[in-house]
Design a protein around this motif. Sequence first.
Motif: not given
Length: 235
Positions: A173-180
Amino acid sequence: MSVLLLRLAGPLQSWGADSRFQIRSTRREPTKSGVLGLLAAAEGRRRTETIEDLLSLRFGVRTDQPGTVVRDFQTAHDWAHLDTSGDAQAMPLSNRFYLSDAVFVAGVEGDRSLLEGLDAAIRSPEFPLYLGRRSCPAEGQISLGLRHADLKSALRAEPWHASPWHRRRRPTSVQLPIVLDAAPGQLGDTIRDVPLSFDPSRRAYGWRTVATDRLAMANPDGDDAPDWFAALGGH
């Protein structure tokens, strides 16, 4: 509202938002100024042409494969100007930083007719496309096509684009960073990353506020055993 998604991958990328003098740094994710520059190049716009329509686009990016920061230490000599001994004058030393083996999914949200034109231009660009610097060509097809959704939803719904070798080195299980781009009134970090003009004689950038999010993604190829190589700074 519509969103155009882009896959930004290549051996090297460099997305500078605050580089100064002899230190050319890179952010850990693509910048809005860099991606809007890529879109303008795809359409064949000159640096002196207006990009006002592109500034209306809301921008976001998801980190699918963070890559590794690498440094390129550069020296140069100016052979057009010789010193008293007849040798070329030494130029200032510089340190340039890049992201190696990184993969991102970037998105721009806006009017569908504008995005359709940008999608067509990305698929058949007028100028060569690169990832932040001219020495960083893109790998494979950049456009992932249009999505009928808001920016955040489109970034969260897109499948994971990490390389197979990277998936095998990550947990199940991975956590993908999102910047917006932050919504009006939303708190976040402020960075100088709005390209008001690409004209070399009067290049100018404004400020934008960014919000962060994370997407939990299942990784059937992963391994929950400790990755000691990654812990030591490997990919």
